[in-house]
Scaffold this active site. Sequence first.
Site, PDB file in Angstrom:
ATOM      1  CB  THR A   5      58.836  50.415 -41.572  1.00 24.28           C
ATOM      2  OG1 THR A   5      58.687  51.527 -42.468  1.00 24.28           O
ATOM      3  CG2 THR A   5      59.931  49.502 -42.090  1.00 24.28           C
ATOM      4  CG  ASP A  54      57.303  59.395 -43.550  1.00 27.11           C
ATOM      5  OD1 ASP A  54      58.196  60.032 -44.129  1.00 27.11           O
ATOM      6  OD2 ASP A  54      57.532  58.405 -42.831  1.00 27.11           O
TER       7      ASP A  54
END
Length: 263
Positions: free
Chosen positions: A163, A52
Site C-alpha cells: 500500500t 511509518d
Amino acid sequence: MTPPRPPLPDAPAIAFLASKAEGAQLALAELERAYGRVAPEDADVLVALGGDGFMLQVLHRHGALGKPVYGMKHGGVGFLMNHYQRDTLVERLHGAEPAVLRPLEMLAQTESGTSTGSLAYNEVSLLRQTRQAAHIGIDLNGKPRLDELICDGVMVATPAGSTAYNYSAHGPILPLGSSVVALTPIAAFRPRRWRGALLKSVTEVRFRVLDPYKRPVSATADSHEVRDVVEVTIRESHDRTVTLLFDPEHNLEERIMAEQFIA
C-alpha cells in the site's frame, strides 16, 4: 507456519522508542514516567512512537531481538501505527492482535565489485540515477523472464508494503499472509503495456542492469540505498520475522482490505 508468540506477562516490561519529532519526544518522556524505562534487549515488548518511517527504523535496528512491536502514531504517515493513548497502554497491549511479517533479503552487486546485503519490510526498488531511462533484465528462479525492461525503475513489494510506494506506482494491494509479492515497474516505456506480475513469495528475483555505465541504477531496500548496482538479487528471508501488534478494531489486515475500497 510461524509458531504463535507467547502471551505477554500481566505487567510487561516495555521499551519505548521515539522519533526525533517534538511530539514523539514529549510522549516518550510521559510514557517512561508512567511505565518506567527498559532497554530493548530486556523488554517483553517494544513501543515505537512516530510514523511509518520510524517504525521501519525500529524493525531494522531491533528486529533481530524477536520482540513484538506496538506502534503509536506521532508523525506523518501512520499506516503501521495505532492511535496514541497513554492511560490504557497495558490493556491495549494484552488485547492487541499480531501481524507476522517476513522481510525481503536484498543482495546488491556494484560496478566496483562490492556486494551489499540488506533487509526490506516494505519493498526493494531499483531507480535510474540520471535523466536516461534504465535498461533492466529480469530473471525469476534463474530463468530469464524479461530480456529488457526500459523504465524509470522497478520494485518487489511485500504485502505489508504493497500500500506504500508500490501502490503509488499502480501496483496491486496484496492481502496480508497471502505468500505473494508484487513485481511492479515504475514508469515503464518498453514493454509499454507491461503492468508487472504477482509472484510466490519464495520466488528469487534477479535484476540485471544492462548498461550500468551509460545508464546507472541505484537499489534501495526500504531506506538503505546502494548506488551504481549491476545486479540485484531479492528473496524472502528464511530465518527472520517480526511481529507487529495492532488494536483489534483497526488491525493491519483490515487496513489493507480497507485500502482497496477507497474511491
